[in-house]
Design a protein around this motif. Structure first.
Motif, PDB file in Angstrom:
ATOM      1  N   ALA A 129      55.043 128.269  38.342  1.00 56.27           N
ATOM      2  CA  ALA A 129      54.894 127.337  37.225  1.00 56.27           C
ATOM      3  C   ALA A 129      53.461 127.388  36.715  1.00 56.27           C
ATOM      4  N   PHE A 130      53.327 127.354  35.389  1.00 59.09           N
ATOM      5  CA  PHE A 130      52.001 127.266  34.766  1.00 59.09           C
ATOM      6  C   PHE A 130      52.065 126.277  33.618  1.00 59.09           C
ATOM      7  N   ASP A 131      51.131 125.332  33.615  1.00 62.25           N
ATOM      8  CA  ASP A 131      51.052 124.315  32.570  1.00 62.25           C
ATOM      9  C   ASP A 131      49.581 124.160  32.210  1.00 62.25           C
ATOM     10  N   GLY A 132      49.141 124.903  31.185  1.00 59.68           N
ATOM     11  CA  GLY A 132      47.722 124.850  30.865  1.00 59.68           C
ATOM     12  C   GLY A 132      47.352 125.684  29.659  1.00 59.68           C
ATOM     13  N   LEU A 133      46.061 125.716  29.391  1.00 59.21           N
ATOM     14  CA  LEU A 133      45.526 126.432  28.239  1.00 59.21           C
ATOM     15  C   LEU A 133      45.251 127.882  28.606  1.00 59.21           C
ATOM     16  N   HIS A 134      45.862 128.796  27.876  1.00 61.46           N
ATOM     17  CA  HIS A 134      45.589 130.222  28.039  1.00 61.46           C
ATOM     18  C   HIS A 134      44.408 130.571  27.142  1.00 61.46           C
ATOM     19  N   ILE A 144      55.123 127.602  31.476  1.00 60.02           N
ATOM     20  CA  ILE A 144      55.911 128.765  31.878  1.00 60.02           C
ATOM     21  C   ILE A 144      56.585 128.512  33.221  1.00 60.02           C
ATOM     22  N   CYS A 145      57.875 128.802  33.287  1.00 64.49           N
ATOM     23  CA  CYS A 145      58.617 128.846  34.549  1.00 64.49           C
ATOM     24  C   CYS A 145      59.055 130.290  34.767  1.00 64.49           C
ATOM     25  N   THR A 146      58.799 130.832  35.952  1.00 62.00           N
ATOM     26  CA  THR A 146      59.133 132.231  36.173  1.00 62.00           C
ATOM     27  C   THR A 146      59.586 132.506  37.599  1.00 62.00           C
TER      28      THR A 146
END
Length: 262
Positions: A129-134, A144-146
């Motif tokens: 899981a990623f929840d943030g500023l790229h 993103i869920c992967t």
């Protein structure tokens, strides 16, 4: 009789690019992928100018509906961090041939139900899981869920590029508590092949396999783009930059005054 024809042409390839594609709400219309050389390929496809107005258009997806309605599948004390394209993900390992897992980062929780078809002993899969500023090659907020295969059995390699796999899945179901309606599904098979027609997105936001995967899986992913957050962050950066400039200008004026510089 007046007819409108919408044609999109795409071509990008080179030392840092491996191909490109033309996509519509119902999937890939055409794509090209080539890691062997720098030969390019011109892609041409016809697209509807207003696909959502078509009677054949599928109903809108409520991307967080299912994920927000279920309890966390598991409380894994062995979550760890890893990088994918400079973004720090939170991962948890798929330690069993089948099961239900949840991994969270900030406001995003990703739920996975899965069953492998004979897991290879030398392959490791994780849910991330990623929840943030790229902030690399642009600045935009992502959720993103992967489900992905790690490069080796060393968990430190999770997130590094992988092109081949040996493990197939009897089924998978991936969902997340997304805070945006702009979510894009992707399923990649061994050899970095797209899997059109072998998965579907349900109205409640679950990305599921239709049948047993015909080819080993590299990754199953839901990409969420939070444009409103990206815009807010952009204006915050602008504000801070302007504020810094104003403070610097004020300091410069004070220094000039103190030194009696005209």
């Amino acid at each position: 009789e007046c007819q409108t024809l919408n044609t999109l042409v795409n071509h990008i390839h080179g030392s840092i690019y491996s191909g490109s594609g033309i996509y519509a709400p119902d999937g890939a219309r055409t794509y090209y992928y080539n890691m062997k050389n720098e030969d390019g390929h011109l892609l041409i496809a016809e697209l509807d100018s207003h696909p959502r107005l078509s009677p054949a258009s599928p109903p809108a997806v409520s991307w967080s509906s299912y994920a927000s309605s279920v309890e966390r599948f598991s409380q894994n004390d062995h979550d760890f961090s890893g990088l994918i394209f400079h973004d720090q993900f939170t991962f948890t390992e798929l330690t069993k041939p089948e099961g239900n897992l949840t991994v969270c980062q900030k406001d995003l929780c990703c739920h996975l139900s899965y069953k492998m078809a004979g897991k290879q002993e030398d392959e490791v899969y994780v849910l991330g899981a990623f929840d943030g500023l790229h902030v690399v090659e642009g600045q935009y907020y992502l959720q993103i869920c992967t489900l992905l295969k790690c490069k080796s059995t060393d968990l430190n390699t999770c997130g590094q590029p992988v092109e081949t796999a040996e493990t197939k899945f009897e089924m998978f179901s991936l969902s997340g508590t997304f805070g945006t309606n702009y979510v894009f599904p992707e399923v990649l098979y061994s050899g970095v092949q797209l899997a059109p027609g072998e998965f579907e997105v349900l109205n409640d936001g679950r990305l599921i396999s239709k049948t047993r995967t015909t080819t080993p899986v590299i990754t199953v992913t839901l990409f969420g783009r939070c444009s409103c957050v990206s815009l807010s962050v952009f204006w915050i950066f602008i504000f801070l930059a302007l504020r810094k400039s104003v403070l610097w200008a004020r300091g410069y004026v004070l220094i000039k005054t103190a030194l009696c510089i005209s």
